[in-house]
Design a protein around this motif. Structure first.
Motif, PDB file in Angstrom:
ATOM      1  N   ASP A 160       0.996  -1.319  -0.133  1.00 39.44           N
ATOM      2  CA  ASP A 160      -0.097  -0.053   0.034  1.00 39.44           C
ATOM      3  C   ASP A 160       0.839   1.167  -0.030  1.00 39.44           C
ATOM      4  O   ASP A 160       0.640   2.260  -0.810  1.00 39.44           O
ATOM      5  CB  ASP A 160      -0.925   0.142   1.280  1.00 39.44           C
ATOM      6  N   LYS A 161       1.711   1.328   0.709  1.00 43.22           N
ATOM      7  CA  LYS A 161       2.817   2.484   0.944  1.00 43.22           C
ATOM      8  C   LYS A 161       3.549   2.529  -0.322  1.00 43.22           C
ATOM      9  O   LYS A 161       3.871   3.696  -0.845  1.00 43.22           O
ATOM     10  CB  LYS A 161       3.750   2.323   1.862  1.00 43.22           C
ATOM     11  N   SER A 162       3.918   1.291  -1.084  1.00 45.25           N
ATOM     12  CA  SER A 162       4.589   1.446  -2.419  1.00 45.25           C
ATOM     13  C   SER A 162       3.789   2.171  -3.630  1.00 45.25           C
ATOM     14  O   SER A 162       4.336   2.796  -4.287  1.00 45.25           O
ATOM     15  CB  SER A 162       5.163   0.071  -2.622  1.00 45.25           C
ATOM     16  N   SER A 163       2.774   1.483  -3.217  1.00 45.46           N
ATOM     17  CA  SER A 163       1.687   1.872  -4.489  1.00 45.46           C
ATOM     18  C   SER A 163       1.615   3.373  -4.580  1.00 45.46           C
ATOM     19  O   SER A 163       1.113   3.978  -5.827  1.00 45.46           O
ATOM     20  CB  SER A 163       0.285   1.293  -4.034  1.00 45.46           C
ATOM     21  N   LYS A 164       1.522   4.078  -3.474  1.00 45.48           N
ATOM     22  CA  LYS A 164       1.563   5.637  -3.578  1.00 45.48           C
ATOM     23  C   LYS A 164       2.650   6.262  -4.124  1.00 45.48           C
ATOM     24  O   LYS A 164       2.639   7.566  -4.500  1.00 45.48           O
ATOM     25  CB  LYS A 164       1.132   6.231  -2.137  1.00 45.48           C
ATOM     26  N   LYS A 165       3.672   5.596  -4.420  1.00 42.89           N
ATOM     27  CA  LYS A 165       4.726   6.033  -5.007  1.00 42.89           C
ATOM     28  C   LYS A 165       5.123   5.748  -6.420  1.00 42.89           C
ATOM     29  O   LYS A 165       5.968   6.117  -7.288  1.00 42.89           O
ATOM     30  CB  LYS A 165       6.090   5.606  -4.321  1.00 42.89           C
ATOM     31  N   GLY A 166       4.292   5.017  -6.975  1.00 44.65           N
ATOM     32  CA  GLY A 166       4.344   4.660  -8.289  1.00 44.65           C
ATOM     33  C   GLY A 166       4.306   3.132  -8.635  1.00 44.65           C
ATOM     34  O   GLY A 166       3.538   2.584  -7.640  1.00 44.65           O
ATOM     35  N   SER A 167       4.873   2.630  -9.839  1.00 41.48           N
ATOM     36  CA  SER A 167       4.993   1.101  -9.873  1.00 41.48           C
ATOM     37  C   SER A 167       5.774   0.495  -9.007  1.00 41.48           C
ATOM     38  O   SER A 167       6.618   0.981  -8.426  1.00 41.48           O
ATOM     39  CB  SER A 167       5.418   0.674 -11.348  1.00 41.48           C
ATOM     40  N   THR A 168       5.123  -0.843  -8.487  1.00 48.36           N
ATOM     41  CA  THR A 168       5.856  -1.523  -7.422  1.00 48.36           C
ATOM     42  C   THR A 168       6.446  -2.748  -7.991  1.00 48.36           C
ATOM     43  O   THR A 168       5.927  -3.600  -8.975  1.00 48.36           O
ATOM     44  CB  THR A 168       4.704  -1.991  -6.438  1.00 48.36           C
ATOM     45  N   ASN A 169       7.835  -3.056  -7.672  1.00 46.93           N
ATOM     46  CA  ASN A 169       8.337  -4.121  -7.891  1.00 46.93           C
ATOM     47  C   ASN A 169       8.022  -5.209  -7.036  1.00 46.93           C
ATOM     48  O   ASN A 169       8.530  -5.353  -5.992  1.00 46.93           O
ATOM     49  CB  ASN A 169       9.917  -4.008  -7.838  1.00 46.93           C
ATOM     50  N   MET A 170       7.254  -6.332  -7.520  1.00 47.62           N
ATOM     51  CA  MET A 170       6.677  -7.247  -6.558  1.00 47.62           C
ATOM     52  C   MET A 170       7.575  -8.298  -5.947  1.00 47.62           C
ATOM     53  O   MET A 170       7.778  -8.762  -5.027  1.00 47.62           O
ATOM     54  CB  MET A 170       5.691  -8.048  -7.367  1.00 47.62           C
ATOM     55  N   ALA A 171       8.733  -8.428  -6.885  1.00 45.98           N
ATOM     56  CA  ALA A 171       9.674  -9.084  -6.489  1.00 45.98           C
ATOM     57  C   ALA A 171      10.492  -8.858  -5.229  1.00 45.98           C
ATOM     58  O   ALA A 171      10.614  -9.570  -4.404  1.00 45.98           O
ATOM     59  CB  ALA A 171      10.800  -9.493  -7.515  1.00 45.98           C
ATOM     60  N   LYS A 172      10.477  -7.512  -5.200  1.00 45.65           N
ATOM     61  CA  LYS A 172      11.277  -6.863  -4.022  1.00 45.65           C
ATOM     62  C   LYS A 172      10.582  -7.345  -2.645  1.00 45.65           C
ATOM     63  O   LYS A 172      11.214  -7.657  -1.638  1.00 45.65           O
ATOM     64  CB  LYS A 172      11.361  -5.429  -4.175  1.00 45.65           C
ATOM     65  N   PHE A 173       9.192  -7.129  -2.779  1.00 43.20           N
ATOM     66  CA  PHE A 173       8.502  -7.415  -1.572  1.00 43.20           C
ATOM     67  C   PHE A 173       8.199  -8.706  -1.193  1.00 43.20           C
ATOM     68  O   PHE A 173       8.247  -9.119   0.077  1.00 43.20           O
ATOM     69  CB  PHE A 173       7.232  -6.486  -1.591  1.00 43.20           C
ATOM     70  N   ILE A 174       7.973  -9.662  -2.113  1.00 42.43           N
ATOM     71  CA  ILE A 174       7.479 -11.007  -1.940  1.00 42.43           C
ATOM     72  C   ILE A 174       8.655 -11.694  -1.487  1.00 42.43           C
ATOM     73  O   ILE A 174       8.745 -12.633  -0.916  1.00 42.43           O
ATOM     74  CB  ILE A 174       6.794 -11.474  -3.324  1.00 42.43           C
ATOM     75  N   LYS A 175       9.943 -11.372  -2.162  1.00 34.33           N
ATOM     76  CA  LYS A 175      11.171 -12.032  -1.465  1.00 34.33           C
ATOM     77  C   LYS A 175      11.381 -11.993  -0.127  1.00 34.33           C
ATOM     78  O   LYS A 175      11.541 -12.854   0.567  1.00 34.33           O
ATOM     79  CB  LYS A 175      12.328 -11.576  -2.395  1.00 34.33           C
ATOM     80  N   ARG A 176      11.018 -10.811   0.381  1.00 30.45           N
ATOM     81  CA  ARG A 176      11.561 -10.329   1.683  1.00 30.45           C
ATOM     82  C   ARG A 176      10.206 -11.003   2.522  1.00 30.45           C
ATOM     83  O   ARG A 176      10.751 -11.664   3.637  1.00 30.45           O
ATOM     84  CB  ARG A 176      11.175  -8.848   2.105  1.00 30.45           C
ATOM     85  N   LEU A 177       8.955 -10.949   1.860  1.00 27.87           N
ATOM     86  CA  LEU A 177       8.014 -11.875   2.644  1.00 27.87           C
ATOM     87  C   LEU A 177       8.371 -13.224   2.949  1.00 27.87           C
ATOM     88  O   LEU A 177       8.312 -13.749   4.100  1.00 27.87           O
ATOM     89  CB  LEU A 177       6.780 -11.744   1.990  1.00 27.87           C
ATOM     90  N   GLY A 178       9.061 -13.818   1.902  1.00 22.00           N
ATOM     91  CA  GLY A 178       9.333 -15.197   1.834  1.00 22.00           C
ATOM     92  C   GLY A 178      10.370 -15.349   3.139  1.00 22.00           C
ATOM     93  O   GLY A 178      10.336 -16.437   3.823  1.00 22.00           O
ATOM     94  N   PHE A 179      11.511 -14.659   3.351  1.00 19.49           N
ATOM     95  CA  PHE A 179      12.465 -14.945   4.409  1.00 19.49           C
ATOM     96  C   PHE A 179      11.819 -14.547   5.717  1.00 19.49           C
ATOM     97  O   PHE A 179      12.162 -15.137   6.694  1.00 19.49           O
ATOM     98  CB  PHE A 179      13.541 -13.798   4.041  1.00 19.49           C
ATOM     99  N   ASP A 180      11.052 -13.507   5.707  1.00 18.80           N
ATOM    100  CA  ASP A 180      10.283 -13.278   7.084  1.00 18.80           C
ATOM    101  C   ASP A 180       9.427 -14.488   7.551  1.00 18.80           C
ATOM    102  O   ASP A 180       9.399 -14.852   8.676  1.00 18.80           O
ATOM    103  CB  ASP A 180       9.537 -11.959   6.948  1.00 18.80           C
ATOM    104  N   VAL A 181       8.711 -15.159   6.764  1.00 15.11           N
ATOM    105  CA  VAL A 181       7.855 -16.388   6.963  1.00 15.11           C
ATOM    106  C   VAL A 181       8.621 -17.439   7.485  1.00 15.11           C
ATOM    107  O   VAL A 181       8.337 -17.939   8.453  1.00 15.11           O
ATOM    108  CB  VAL A 181       6.979 -16.622   5.940  1.00 15.11           C
ATOM    109  N   VAL A 182       9.793 -17.936   6.699  1.00 12.84           N
ATOM    110  CA  VAL A 182      10.593 -19.083   7.005  1.00 12.84           C
ATOM    111  C   VAL A 182      11.117 -18.794   8.148  1.00 12.84           C
ATOM    112  O   VAL A 182      11.432 -19.834   8.962  1.00 12.84           O
ATOM    113  CB  VAL A 182      11.072 -19.415   5.723  1.00 12.84           C
ATOM    114  N   SER A 183      11.794 -17.551   8.369  1.00  9.45           N
ATOM    115  CA  SER A 183      12.782 -17.448   9.853  1.00  9.45           C
ATOM    116  C   SER A 183      11.804 -17.563  10.939  1.00  9.45           C
ATOM    117  O   SER A 183      12.150 -18.205  11.671  1.00  9.45           O
ATOM    118  CB  SER A 183      13.279 -16.027   9.494  1.00  9.45           C
ATOM    119  N   ASP A 184      10.628 -17.065  10.789  1.00  8.36           N
ATOM    120  CA  ASP A 184       9.744 -17.047  12.145  1.00  8.36           C
ATOM    121  C   ASP A 184       9.318 -18.612  12.088  1.00  8.36           C
ATOM    122  O   ASP A 184       9.179 -19.103  13.386  1.00  8.36           O
ATOM    123  CB  ASP A 184       8.550 -16.131  11.593  1.00  8.36           C
TER     124      ASP A 184
END
Length: 523
Positions: A160-184
């Motif tokens: 949501d925050k990224s969308s207000k700045k223009g186009s969003t690179n989905m890979a950037k955020f979804i990669k980070r999600l993957g590591f956050d989930v698996v580390s938890d």
């Protein structure tokens, strides 16, 4: 002077001897080697460094695909390797208990300990797989679903925050999600890459480490030359930081007690060595985590990014997917893993099609006959000489029109039966050749986790946002470049970079919050 002359003569003699040896070895490999009759690239017949070269260029999966187009369904891609492109070969290799992982997997072994990736002993691999399976099974995932949902909600906020700045690179955020989930899920503590930039270097560093490992898998001799270190010296510095980070996570998790939660750490610390009967040691936990974190964090992100890339390029598919999700769940608060999520057949078809077209692991998993096995080995009707490594390239198999007609088109009907879909027999054939999670006793243990996480993410994003391709040049990010490169010339194909676990970037999407759209409509 006499000493210098002696050194010069000795050097010249060693050089001539080296050249002569190469001529003899290469001549043998071309003319008398047991595999000399199999077609393949000329340089691949001479040296295994052909594969390492393309591993460093991160296009080995594409080169293998085109080699099959040129030379047929059995290709000699290295002096001692045969790569196949038939479903029958896939079954003969990966469902054959006589075959083990290739000896080259040992180059990825940690100091003193094997991970589930590098281990070759079948008994030890089975032991390690049971440990991992306990942590990522469908039953285990249901008990920690709330943790996964917390991270997905954080993803929605960041998008949501990224969308207000223009186009969003989905890979950037979804990669980070993957590591956050698996580390938890592994240690009861998230890396918080989505909200804290401190460790965001992990995503790019892991990809570079995988490039190095893949080159070593293709040509283990790269280690003897020292070239591996000279090319990737900067990855070694970060590796110490990563190991230290994992050790700190493990130590803090140990302080809570191994029975605090049923997670990867608890499964590891509650196990015993199958040979000695001793308890698992902390260095073994760290070594296993060095594979578990990237494997669990990256593979799902690739499937998700591929899905969003394709549905943004196929509007009719996107509309149908959105309709199914919105008719199943009224709000994102209603999304959870259960019968309703399982009923989303079109969503499952989208995930399967994305992983078929752009498999998270797109390379070749090499196998070889056990050294103690003297019985003849036959793969897809071919008698395999002793000492030969065999495998099926997943990307090539997935784009074989024999199993997947029109193999580069995003066609969801191939996973559905009915008036517009496949027949039952066609669906059975496609399912059999679908190798995104490999097969047999060494298949991916985290399959249930991957489908669950990916399904929840897709539903949450589609319920919160309208999505569209980015503006200008960003609209093509993630796809191919017809004017630049033959290997990557298909514009609508989501591009993979063969790091063993596939690298990727994009797509760039325009995200519009649905609450804002509804507010504008009411105004």
């Amino acid at each position: 002077m006499e000493y210098l002359s002696f050194i010069a003569l000795a050097t010249k003699g060693a050089l001539l001897a080296g050249i002569l040896r190469c001529v003899v070895v290469w001549s043998y490999r071309i003319t008398l080697h047991p595999l000399h009759k199999y077609p393949g690239p000329f340089f691949a017949k001479l040296t295994e460094w052909y594969g390492a070269y393309h591993a460093l260029r991160i296009d080995l999966h594409l080169i293998t695909y085109y080699e099959h187009q040129e030379h047929g369904n059995v290709v000699r891609c290295s002096p001692n390797k045969l790569v196949f492109n038939h479903l029958e070969a896939y079954q003969d290799i990966y469902r054959n208990e006589r075959l083990s992982k290739a000896h080259s997997y040992r180059v990825t072994r940690g100091v003193g300990y094997d991970s589930i990736f590098s281990v070759r002993d079948k008994k030890l691999h089975c032991h390690k797989r049971k440990i991992v399976s306990k942590a990522v099974s469908e039953k285990s995932m249901r008990t920690v679903e709330y943790i996964m949902m917390q991270h997905i909600d954080t993803l929605i906020d960041q998008l949501d925050k990224s969308s207000k700045k223009g186009s969003t690179n989905m890979a950037k955020f979804i990669k980070r999600l993957g590591f956050d989930v698996v580390s938890d899920l592994a240690f009861g503590e998230s890396l918080n890459l989505l909200t804290n930039p401190t460790y965001c270097w992990i995503t790019s560093w892991v990809e570079m480490l995988e490039v190095q490992a893949n080159a070593r898998l293709q040509a283990p001799t790269i280690m003897w030359t020292g070239l591996s270190i000279s090319l990737f010296v900067f990855t070694l510095v970060r590796k110490f930081e990563f190991v230290k980070l994992v050790q700190e996570l493990a130590n803090r998790r140990l302080e809570k007690g191994k029975h605090d939660r049923k997670d990867f750490f608890a499964s590891m610390m509650g196990s015993k060595d199958p040979f000695t009967g001793r308890d698992t040691r902390m260095p073994e936990v760290v070594q296993e985590a060095l594979f578990f974190l990237p494997a669990g964090g990256e593979t799902t992100s690739k499937a998700l990014c591929a899905l969003f890339s394709y549905v943004s390029r196929y509007p009719e598919c996107q509309q149908r997917l959105v309709k199914e999700v919105c008719s199943t769940f009224k709000t994102d608060a209603d999304v959870y893993a259960g019968s309703e999520l399982s009923s989303c057949k079109y969503l499952r078809a989208c995930l399967d099609e994305a992983m078929y077209l752009s498999p998270p692991i797109c390379g070749t998993l090499w196998r070889e006959l056990l050294a103690t096995d003297r019985e003849p080995l036959v793969i897809d009707g071919h008698a395999i000489p002793e000492g030969t490594l065999v495998g099926v390239n997943i990307y090539s198999l997935h784009h074989n029109p024999k199993y997947f007609p029109d193999p580069f088109t995003f066609n969801l009907e191939r996973w559905l039966t009915g008036p517009n879909g496949n027949t039952t027999e066609q669906l059975k054939l496609a399912t059999g050749a679908f190798a995104a999670f490999s097969s047999g006793s060494k298949g991916c243990a985290g399959k249930a986790m991957a489908y669950m996480e990916a399904s929840l993410v897709v539903c949450k994003i589609l319920l919160n946002f309208d999505i569209d391709r980015g503006c200008g040049m960003q609209s093509d990010m993630g796809g191919g470049w017809p004017h630049m490169c033959k290997l990557r010339g298909r514009r609508d194909e989501y591009q993979l970079y063969d790091h063993f676990i596939s690298g990727h970037d994009g797509p760039y999407l325009k995200l519009r919050r649905k609450t804002e759209i509804e507010g504008m409509a009411q105004a």
